[in-house]
Scaffold this motif. Structure first.
Motif, PDB file in Angstrom:
ATOM      1  N   GLN A  51       0.830  -1.200   0.000  1.00  0.00           N
ATOM      2  CA  GLN A  51       0.000   0.000   0.000  1.00  0.00           C
ATOM      3  C   GLN A  51       0.866   1.252   0.000  1.00  0.00           C
ATOM      4  OE1 GLN A  51      -2.197   0.513   3.611  1.00  0.00           O
ATOM      5  NE2 GLN A  51      -3.380   2.226   2.832  1.00  0.00           N
ATOM      6  N   GLY A  52       1.932   1.248   0.797  1.00  0.00           N
ATOM      7  CA  GLY A  52       2.847   2.396   0.819  1.00  0.00           C
ATOM      8  C   GLY A  52       3.527   2.613  -0.522  1.00  0.00           C
ATOM      9  N   GLU A  55       0.755   3.991  -3.052  1.00  0.00           N
ATOM     10  CA  GLU A  55       0.309   5.354  -2.778  1.00  0.00           C
ATOM     11  C   GLU A  55       1.439   6.379  -2.811  1.00  0.00           C
ATOM     12  OE1 GLU A  55      -1.710   5.281   0.962  1.00  0.00           O
ATOM     13  OE2 GLU A  55      -3.426   4.183   0.159  1.00  0.00           O
ATOM     14  N   GLY A  62       1.654   2.094   5.008  1.00  0.00           N
ATOM     15  CA  GLY A  62       0.913   3.250   4.509  1.00  0.00           C
ATOM     16  C   GLY A  62       1.006   4.465   5.398  1.00  0.00           C
ATOM     17  N   LYS A  66       3.330   8.122   4.150  1.00  0.00           N
ATOM     18  CA  LYS A  66       2.686   9.391   3.797  1.00  0.00           C
ATOM     19  C   LYS A  66       3.653  10.565   3.878  1.00  0.00           C
ATOM     20  CE  LYS A  66      -1.970   7.998   4.884  1.00  0.00           C
ATOM     21  NZ  LYS A  66      -3.140   8.148   5.718  1.00  0.00           N
TER      22      LYS A  66
END
Length: 86
Positions: A51-52, A55, A62, A66
């Protein structure tokens, strides 16, 4: 007396018993899997770093990734070259 000694219904009774046991075991197993969230941990564990990467472009979970998103100031690139002083 002969009807009482026959084995005609034994197969049916045994089949019902086996189906009851298998149904009970499957219900018990599904409740155990749901209560302990086993399937969720199998899916979510490997998904976090992925997911990291999807994104934010870094191999982190994740939440941590961010801060490393390409639009963050520290990761910006510049179109200007280095200034070389003569």
């Amino acid at each position: 007396m002969k009807r009482l000694r026959s084995q005609g219904g034994q197969l049916t009774i045994e089949a019902i018993l086996i189906m009851t046991v298998l149904t009970s075991l499957s219900i018990f197993a599904s409740r155990y899997i749901k209560s302990n969230e086993l399937l969720a941990s199998v899916v979510e564990g490997p998904w976090r770093p992925l997911q990291g990467m999807i994104e934010n472009g870094v191999w982190m979970s994740g939440d941590k990734a961010k801060a490393k998103h390409p639009s963050q100031k520290e990761r910006h690139s510049s179109n200007e070259g280095e200034v070389i002083s003569p």
